[in-house]
Design a protein around this motif. Structure first.
Motif, PDB file in Angstrom:
ATOM      1  N   GLY A 131      46.538  50.364  36.179  1.00  0.00           N
ATOM      2  CA  GLY A 131      47.578  51.307  35.794  1.00  0.00           C
ATOM      3  C   GLY A 131      47.136  52.210  34.660  1.00  0.00           C
ATOM      4  O   GLY A 131      47.425  53.411  34.657  1.00  0.00           O
ATOM      5  N   ALA A 132      46.423  51.655  33.676  1.00  0.00           N
ATOM      6  CA  ALA A 132      45.945  52.450  32.546  1.00  0.00           C
ATOM      7  C   ALA A 132      44.903  53.463  32.986  1.00  0.00           C
ATOM      8  O   ALA A 132      44.799  54.560  32.417  1.00  0.00           O
ATOM      9  CB  ALA A 132      45.368  51.529  31.476  1.00  0.00           C
ATOM     10  N   LEU A 133      44.114  53.134  33.992  1.00  0.00           N
ATOM     11  CA  LEU A 133      43.079  54.049  34.494  1.00  0.00           C
ATOM     12  C   LEU A 133      43.634  55.069  35.477  1.00  0.00           C
ATOM     13  O   LEU A 133      42.904  55.965  35.925  1.00  0.00           O
ATOM     14  CB  LEU A 133      41.960  53.247  35.165  1.00  0.00           C
ATOM     15  CG  LEU A 133      41.130  52.337  34.246  1.00  0.00           C
ATOM     16  CD1 LEU A 133      40.170  51.483  35.064  1.00  0.00           C
ATOM     17  CD2 LEU A 133      40.353  53.181  33.215  1.00  0.00           C
ATOM     18  N   GLY A 134      44.885  54.913  35.843  1.00  0.00           N
ATOM     19  CA  GLY A 134      45.495  55.845  36.781  1.00  0.00           C
ATOM     20  C   GLY A 134      45.079  55.634  38.218  1.00  0.00           C
ATOM     21  O   GLY A 134      45.230  56.548  39.042  1.00  0.00           O
ATOM     22  N   ALA A 135      44.564  54.474  38.535  1.00  0.00           N
ATOM     23  CA  ALA A 135      44.130  54.173  39.903  1.00  0.00           C
ATOM     24  C   ALA A 135      45.322  53.665  40.702  1.00  0.00           C
ATOM     25  O   ALA A 135      45.427  52.479  41.050  1.00  0.00           O
ATOM     26  CB  ALA A 135      43.002  53.153  39.882  1.00  0.00           C
TER      27      ALA A 135
END
Length: 297
Positions: free
Chosen positions: A144-148
């Motif tokens: 989620g933090a990496l936007g994946a």
């Protein structure tokens, strides 16, 4: 003609013999009962007396028991048991070779390796399941933090047959393999290896042609332990396998829903597989030991 002299039995022989017979009946009587009841006719029930003799319930087992896919569960247990067996053998042999020399912290490492034997199985299963759920939480947070978002949407769980379940089974099988291999190498005569090296053998050749044939029967025994312990394991699997079931877990679940001798047929099949593996192992061990005997090939 020389007279035969028969020694009188000790006073405690027959009471001890009776206790032994009762113990054997207590140990193997239920298994034999399951075997017998699984061969009942179509009108058979879960208790004696038997109503006919046939293979009806084995045929019903092959057709399936409701929504439970026995074939898939059987294949999962077989695959998991094979993987556990291979890893148990490999890691035990490597550990046995490593512990032939004094290692810094070797004592602590040994006790940590076998500590799971004294832990309640269900606690080990719960701990492994919790650990992998924490891994799931961490991976989802990282994605989620990496936007994946695509990977996050398709991600299920790290719990699975060859991840958490495999690790749970190794906590049970690996300590037995380590203890056997440590005992084998503790009485292994290093003069055989020294003789091979004096004749020009490399360390690998010495292991392959000298050490491995000598410890072969023990390796076969460790493989048998690894497979059979994994094949029958329930408690360590229950909380650590995720959304699939092995055959023992399906068998445990069916005991509350199936009210026909088909459940006995399934128990008979699983037991026959275990006995077959044990028989194959004993035969292979005897063959290897026979080949070690001088003059026999």
């Amino acid at each position: 003609m020389q007279a035969r002299v028969s020694e009188a039995r000790a006073p405690g022989f027959w009471p001890l013999a009776a206790v032994f017979v009762l113990f054997v009946l207590f140990l193997y009587g239920p298994m034999f009962t399951i075997f017998v009841l699984s061969f009942q006719g179509p009108e058979g029930g879960l208790t004696f007396p038997m109503r006919g003799v046939s293979l009806h319930w084995f045929r019903q087992l092959a057709e399936g028991l409701g929504t439970v896919d026995i074939g898939a569960a059987f294949r999962r247990s077989l695959a998991l048991g094979t993987a556990v067996m291979a890893l148990t053998v490999g890691l035990s042999v490597l550990a046995g070779l490593a512990f032939r020399k004094r290692l810094a912290g070797g004592g602590a490492l040994f006790y940590v390796s076998i500590a799971s034997l004294i832990m309640p199985s269900i606690i080990v299963s719960l701990g492994i399941g919790l650990q992998f759920r924490l891994i799931d939480t961490g991976l989802k947070s990282a994605l989620g933090a990496l936007g994946a978002d695509g990977m996050l949407e398709n991600y299920g769980t790290a719990l699975g047959l060859f991840t958490s379940a495999l690790g749970a089974h190794l906590t049970w099988t690996l300590p037995f393999g380590l203890l056997i291999m440590f005992a084998v190498f503790n009485r292994f005569n290093p003069a055989y290896e020294e003789a091979a090296r004096d004749l020009g053998a490399t360390p690998w050749q010495s292991f392959r042609h000298v050490v491995l044939p000598l410890i072969g029967p023990s390796i076969v025994g460790i493989g048998m332990f690894g497979f059979t312990l994994s094949w029958d394991e329930i408690a360590r699997t229950s909380q650590a396998i995720g959304d699939v079931n092995t055959l023992p877990l399906e068998l445990q679940g069916l005991t509350s829903t199936v009210t026909t001798p088909a459940i006995y047929a399934l128990g008979t099949v699983t037991t026959v597989v275990s006995l077959g593996v044990m028989g194959l192992t004993v035969g292979l061990a005897l063959l290897l030991r026979r080949r070690q005997t001088p003059g026999r090939r």
